[in-house]
Structure formats: structure tokens, C-alpha cells
Design a protein around this motif. Sequence first.
Motif, PDB file in Angstrom:
ATOM      1  N   ARG A  84      10.781 -65.737 -46.952  1.00  0.00           N
ATOM      2  CA  ARG A  84      10.118 -64.382 -47.024  1.00  0.00           C
ATOM      3  C   ARG A  84      10.360 -63.613 -48.489  1.00  0.00           C
ATOM      4  NH1 ARG A  84      13.047 -60.440 -42.600  1.00  0.00           N
ATOM      5  NH2 ARG A  84      14.968 -59.982 -43.968  1.00  0.00           N
ATOM      6  N   GLU A  91       0.599 -69.222 -55.187  1.00  0.00           N
ATOM      7  CA  GLU A  91       1.103 -67.876 -54.687  1.00  0.00           C
ATOM      8  C   GLU A  91       2.028 -67.732 -53.516  1.00  0.00           C
ATOM      9  OE1 GLU A  91      -1.894 -64.904 -55.463  1.00  0.00           O
ATOM     10  OE2 GLU A  91      -2.805 -66.036 -57.116  1.00  0.00           O
ATOM     11  N   GLN A  92       2.364 -68.864 -52.977  1.00  0.00           N
ATOM     12  CA  GLN A  92       3.329 -68.808 -52.207  1.00  0.00           C
ATOM     13  C   GLN A  92       4.497 -69.574 -52.422  1.00  0.00           C
ATOM     14  OE1 GLN A  92       2.783 -67.625 -48.523  1.00  0.00           O
ATOM     15  NE2 GLN A  92       0.907 -66.601 -49.437  1.00  0.00           N
ATOM     16  N   TYR A  93       5.639 -69.134 -51.895  1.00  0.00           N
ATOM     17  CA  TYR A  93       7.021 -69.742 -52.069  1.00  0.00           C
ATOM     18  C   TYR A  93       7.500 -70.623 -50.864  1.00  0.00           C
ATOM     19  CZ  TYR A  93       7.126 -66.090 -55.931  1.00  0.00           C
ATOM     20  OH  TYR A  93       6.872 -65.422 -56.774  1.00  0.00           O
ATOM     21  N   TYR A  94       7.899 -71.626 -51.331  1.00  0.00           N
ATOM     22  CA  TYR A  94       8.227 -72.607 -50.452  1.00  0.00           C
ATOM     23  C   TYR A  94       9.689 -73.027 -50.851  1.00  0.00           C
ATOM     24  CZ  TYR A  94       3.477 -72.936 -49.218  1.00  0.00           C
ATOM     25  OH  TYR A  94       2.063 -72.631 -49.167  1.00  0.00           O
ATOM     26  N   LYS A 148       4.002 -78.179 -49.836  1.00  0.00           N
ATOM     27  CA  LYS A 148       3.770 -77.140 -48.793  1.00  0.00           C
ATOM     28  C   LYS A 148       4.408 -77.699 -47.387  1.00  0.00           C
ATOM     29  CE  LYS A 148      -0.229 -74.978 -50.749  1.00  0.00           C
ATOM     30  NZ  LYS A 148      -1.621 -74.819 -50.597  1.00  0.00           N
TER      31      LYS A 148
END
Length: 104
Positions: free
Chosen positions: A91, A34-37, A72
Amino acid sequence: MSWIAVCDVSQVQEDFPFSAKVNDNEIGIFLVDEQYYALEDICPHAYALLSQGFVEDGKVECPLHEAIFDIKTGKCLREPGSRDLKIYPTRINENRIEISFIEE
Ligand code: FES
């Protein structure tokens, strides 16, 4: 720090990263936990887009010679990747994924 909008969050899925050209840089946007990289998208070994590679367990495998990178951290986990990938800050701004070119 200046931010550049790259794509909508709906355009990125865990199995289907988003590929974009931003300021003449090929960038891959990946979704893990659930995080964007945002990573450089061209494999350092030769010319292949990592966003077209196989994604599993937070890692991407280069489609050409099967180097593996940690999404990551950008760390090269299997040769012939030759070096770690550049990774860029991301962001979310009103459902748009933005990146900055100050490398993490
Ligand atoms: S181009 Fe990626 S491992 Fe060779």
C-alpha cells in the motif's frame, strides 16, 4: 495487518525495481501498470536477485539462468525458476511504499 515502510515511490521505476532487506527477507519492489508489487527477491532456483533482472511487459527475467516470473502474480513462467514467488500486499502511505508479511 501490520505494515512496514520499505521505500519512497520515487525510488521505484518500471525498469529499475527497488531491492530491500526487510525483517531479514530480501524483497523486490516492482512497478507495473502504475501499481507496486512486492515479491521475494531471491530467485528460488539458486541465488540471484530478481530486482537486478530484466523487466519487460510485467515480467522479470532472472539475471543468472533466465527463469521468468510474472510480477503481478509471482507465477513462474519459465524454468528453471522451480516454483512461484511469494508475493506480499503493498500500500502507499504518504508516498512511502509499505508491505505486509501476510502472503497473498
Ligand atoms: S538463479 Fe534464477 S534461474 Fe537460476
